[in-house]
Enzyme design. Sequence first.
Site, PDB file in Angstrom:
ATOM      1  N   ASP A  89     -70.749  -6.799  -8.767  1.00  0.00           N
ATOM      2  CA  ASP A  89     -70.744  -6.659  -7.301  1.00  0.00           C
ATOM      3  C   ASP A  89     -70.125  -7.924  -6.717  1.00  0.00           C
ATOM      4  O   ASP A  89     -70.593  -9.035  -7.004  1.00  0.00           O
ATOM      5  CB  ASP A  89     -72.217  -6.514  -6.865  1.00  0.00           C
ATOM      6  CG  ASP A  89     -72.366  -6.331  -5.369  1.00  0.00           C
ATOM      7  OD1 ASP A  89     -71.438  -6.693  -4.619  1.00  0.00           O
ATOM      8  OD2 ASP A  89     -73.433  -5.842  -4.953  1.00  0.00           O
TER       9      ASP A  89
ATOM     10  N   PRO B 116     -59.233   2.500  -8.947  1.00  0.00           N
ATOM     11  CA  PRO B 116     -58.887   2.799 -10.349  1.00  0.00           C
ATOM     12  C   PRO B 116     -57.771   1.912 -10.924  1.00  0.00           C
ATOM     13  O   PRO B 116     -57.228   2.220 -11.972  1.00  0.00           O
ATOM     14  CB  PRO B 116     -58.426   4.250 -10.273  1.00  0.00           C
ATOM     15  CG  PRO B 116     -57.847   4.377  -8.898  1.00  0.00           C
ATOM     16  CD  PRO B 116     -58.639   3.466  -8.007  1.00  0.00           C
ATOM     17  N   GLY B 117     -57.439   0.844 -10.248  1.00  0.00           N
ATOM     18  CA  GLY B 117     -56.504  -0.107 -10.844  1.00  0.00           C
ATOM     19  C   GLY B 117     -55.064   0.056 -10.414  1.00  0.00           C
ATOM     20  O   GLY B 117     -54.158  -0.509 -11.052  1.00  0.00           O
ATOM     21  N   GLY B 118     -54.830   0.797  -9.348  1.00  0.00           N
ATOM     22  CA  GLY B 118     -53.452   1.001  -8.879  1.00  0.00           C
ATOM     23  C   GLY B 118     -52.778  -0.330  -8.575  1.00  0.00           C
ATOM     24  O   GLY B 118     -51.656  -0.594  -9.027  1.00  0.00           O
TER      25      GLY B 118
ATOM     26  N   CYS C 181     -57.706   0.719   3.553  1.00  0.00           N
ATOM     27  CA  CYS C 181     -56.918   1.916   3.885  1.00  0.00           C
ATOM     28  C   CYS C 181     -57.552   2.546   5.125  1.00  0.00           C
ATOM     29  O   CYS C 181     -57.921   3.710   5.122  1.00  0.00           O
ATOM     30  CB  CYS C 181     -56.840   2.884   2.713  1.00  0.00           C
ATOM     31  SG  CYS C 181     -58.420   3.376   2.043  1.00  0.00           S
TER      32      CYS C 181
ATOM     33  N   ASP D   5     -59.260  -5.468  -1.766  1.00  0.00           N
ATOM     34  CA  ASP D   5     -58.973  -4.114  -1.269  1.00  0.00           C
ATOM     35  C   ASP D   5     -60.340  -3.488  -1.004  1.00  0.00           C
ATOM     36  O   ASP D   5     -60.898  -2.782  -1.836  1.00  0.00           O
ATOM     37  CB  ASP D   5     -58.199  -3.355  -2.365  1.00  0.00           C
ATOM     38  CG  ASP D   5     -57.701  -2.007  -1.891  1.00  0.00           C
ATOM     39  OD1 ASP D   5     -57.822  -1.706  -0.700  1.00  0.00           O
ATOM     40  OD2 ASP D   5     -57.200  -1.241  -2.741  1.00  0.00           O
TER      41      ASP D   5
ATOM     42  N   CYS E 224     -62.754  -5.367  -6.199  1.00  0.00           N
ATOM     43  CA  CYS E 224     -62.737  -3.939  -5.808  1.00  0.00           C
ATOM     44  C   CYS E 224     -61.503  -3.259  -6.395  1.00  0.00           C
ATOM     45  O   CYS E 224     -60.619  -2.787  -5.655  1.00  0.00           O
ATOM     46  CB  CYS E 224     -62.755  -3.785  -4.297  1.00  0.00           C
ATOM     47  SG  CYS E 224     -64.156  -4.568  -3.515  1.00  0.00           S
ATOM     48  N   ALA E 225     -61.422  -3.217  -7.691  1.00  0.00           N
ATOM     49  CA  ALA E 225     -60.138  -2.909  -8.352  1.00  0.00           C
ATOM     50  C   ALA E 225     -59.913  -1.456  -8.749  1.00  0.00           C
ATOM     51  O   ALA E 225     -58.758  -1.057  -8.923  1.00  0.00           O
ATOM     52  CB  ALA E 225     -60.000  -3.781  -9.597  1.00  0.00           C
TER      53      ALA E 225
HETATM   54  C1  LIG Z   1     -60.351   1.014  -1.966  1.00  0.00           C
HETATM   55  S1  LIG Z   1     -61.029   1.176  -3.538  1.00  0.00           S
HETATM   56  C2  LIG Z   1     -59.997   0.107  -4.475  1.00  0.00           C
HETATM   57  C3  LIG Z   1     -58.676   0.715  -4.873  1.00  0.00           C
HETATM   58  C4  LIG Z   1     -57.927  -0.173  -5.873  1.00  0.00           C
HETATM   59  N1  LIG Z   1     -57.730  -1.494  -5.390  1.00  0.00           N
HETATM   60  C5  LIG Z   1     -56.597   0.419  -6.276  1.00  0.00           C
HETATM   61  O1  LIG Z   1     -55.560   0.013  -5.759  1.00  0.00           O
HETATM   62  O2  LIG Z   1     -56.568   1.310  -7.129  1.00  0.00           O
HETATM   63  C6  LIG Z   1     -62.462   0.201  -3.404  1.00  0.00           C
HETATM   64  C7  LIG Z   1     -63.242   0.021  -4.691  1.00  0.00           C
HETATM   65  O3  LIG Z   1     -64.258  -0.948  -4.436  1.00  0.00           O
HETATM   66  C8  LIG Z   1     -65.370  -0.648  -5.245  1.00  0.00           C
HETATM   67  N2  LIG Z   1     -66.526  -1.385  -4.674  1.00  0.00           N
HETATM   68  C9  LIG Z   1     -67.320  -1.008  -3.642  1.00  0.00           C
HETATM   69  N3  LIG Z   1     -68.253  -1.944  -3.413  1.00  0.00           N
HETATM   70  C10 LIG Z   1     -68.038  -2.930  -4.298  1.00  0.00           C
HETATM   71  C11 LIG Z   1     -68.695  -4.164  -4.567  1.00  0.00           C
HETATM   72  N4  LIG Z   1     -69.741  -4.560  -3.848  1.00  0.00           N
HETATM   73  N5  LIG Z   1     -68.221  -4.943  -5.560  1.00  0.00           N
HETATM   74  C12 LIG Z   1     -67.165  -4.540  -6.314  1.00  0.00           C
HETATM   75  N6  LIG Z   1     -66.508  -3.376  -6.111  1.00  0.00           N
HETATM   76  C13 LIG Z   1     -66.935  -2.571  -5.114  1.00  0.00           C
HETATM   77  C14 LIG Z   1     -65.438   0.862  -5.149  1.00  0.00           C
HETATM   78  O4  LIG Z   1     -66.205   1.390  -6.215  1.00  0.00           O
HETATM   79  C15 LIG Z   1     -63.965   1.247  -5.199  1.00  0.00           C
HETATM   80  O5  LIG Z   1     -63.575   1.498  -6.523  1.00  0.00           O
END
Ligand SMILES: C[S@@+](CC[C@H](N)C(=O)[O-])C[C@H]1O[C@@H](n2cnc3c(N)ncnc32)[C@H](O)[C@@H]1O
Length: 441
Positions: A309, A264-266, A381, A328, A261-262
């Site tokens: 996923d 936008p990569g922060g 968050c 995350d 769940c990376a």
């Molecule tokens: C909280 S944000 C992540 C923020 C990121 N870690 C950062 O620090 O910039 C959660 C992310 O999980 C992605 N996401 C949601 N469901 C997912 C899944 N089943 N597998 C992979 N990524 C997923 C979303 O698209 C979103 O970009």
Amino acid sequence: MIGGEHDTRVPLWRQIQLTSRVIQRVRKGASGTAVLELIDDDLRPGVQALAFEVWRNLGRAEAIRTVITKRLPAQDVDSILCIALALIWRGDSLFYDEFTLVNQAVEAAKRTPEAKKQANFLNACLRRFIRERPQLVERTSGDPVAYWNHPRWWIERVKKEHPLVWKDILLGANRQPPMTLRVNQRRNTVTQYSVALQHANVPFSVGAQQEIYLDVGRPVRLIPGFKDGYVSVQDAAAQLAAPLLLDGFPTSSGLRILDACAAPGGKTGHLLERADCHVTALELDERRAKRITENLERLGLCAVVSIGDVCRHHDWWDGQLFDAVLLDAPCTASGIVRRHPDIRWLRRESDIGSLALLQQKMLQVLWPMLRRGGRLLYCTCSIFRAEGAGQVETFLAHHSDARLLDSPGHLVSRNTPESELVLDNPTCDFDGFYYALLHKE
Ligand SMILES: C[S@@+](CC[C@H](N)C(=O)[O-])C[C@H]1O[C@@H](n2cnc3c(N)ncnc32)[C@H](O)[C@@H]1O
């Protein structure tokens, strides 16, 4: 595209008209961020500022509207009325004096085909409000939704889950968040970057974790060194992830890390800034995954960006175990309401349960990918316990090979010195977050 004008001196009535469309779309369930992205670049800052202020005051505005109208006005009129009430009810509008706001709201109605017949009605409602302000404010103050500007279920839940600091949390969610920077330690030190800010006459302060708070927020293009990767914009709570996962790790060089769940990569960038590690950044949304690559390029860093996923690991996992995993997880985002004030009005209480189930599934899928002796950092968050402490308690009860290492738990934004978990760190101004660091025996 909403808008279409490129006039930088946009009249207020036009901004109110566009804000009204944004508010209506969010009332129908669209995300504020997504709708605001549709606004022309020239118009967006003004409309966003108005919309944010409206969402922070919408509970009060709707309660006053209910008192001063016999029945619910048509949606175009109602949203302009609520916008104007949200902006003037306190009597100390950040933006314009109240007579200008009323005048321009009426103008916005006159210029909106669906609302123009009701412009006089709108004018009468707003003038009545100004005449009877103390009584109308008093009359609506007994309604918690009006008083706290959050949905009733949300208020009840925060009260129950954070009995000592629930008022802090609700008040904090209505404040403007700080603009917080993370220095890229591969490019410069905090001391060097501080000198650059001083040279550029940008007032700032440095927090307890070396995060930098700008006194006044600004567009990223105006942040010294941003384009060249000297800094990133990241809340202080989010800046805890990389040190929590990496500090004290027995072998900190060459680690194989999965950032699930990376986008936008922060946090991906922060991991790579701090350690020589191999990071796989996994993201479901292809469009958002591009932002990971862009952000890493700006910072001069490199990861394997994989689109997939978490729950369908056969599609993306090569079977090699990871030393560390950062999850995350997607969540209600109830901790970042101060940055996205629409969220409280969009969420339904039932979202918590469905997101908690998804988070649980993700934890279950990722745990076997971690080697023994490895670490998994779970974070959201969110301030809701079902997405934080509750989730991890259940996980620990079902995984005898998991041990909770020293973890911050729930962080809430600091508003008074009594706030939980930040007592030792009074300079921090966090978003709401949850962190649990799990060790695999
Ligand atoms: C909280 S944000 C992540 C923020 C990121 N870690 C950062 O620090 O910039 C959660 C992310 O999980 C992605 N996401 C949601 N469901 C997912 C899944 N089943 N597998 C992979 N990524 C997923 C979303 O698209 C979103 O970009």
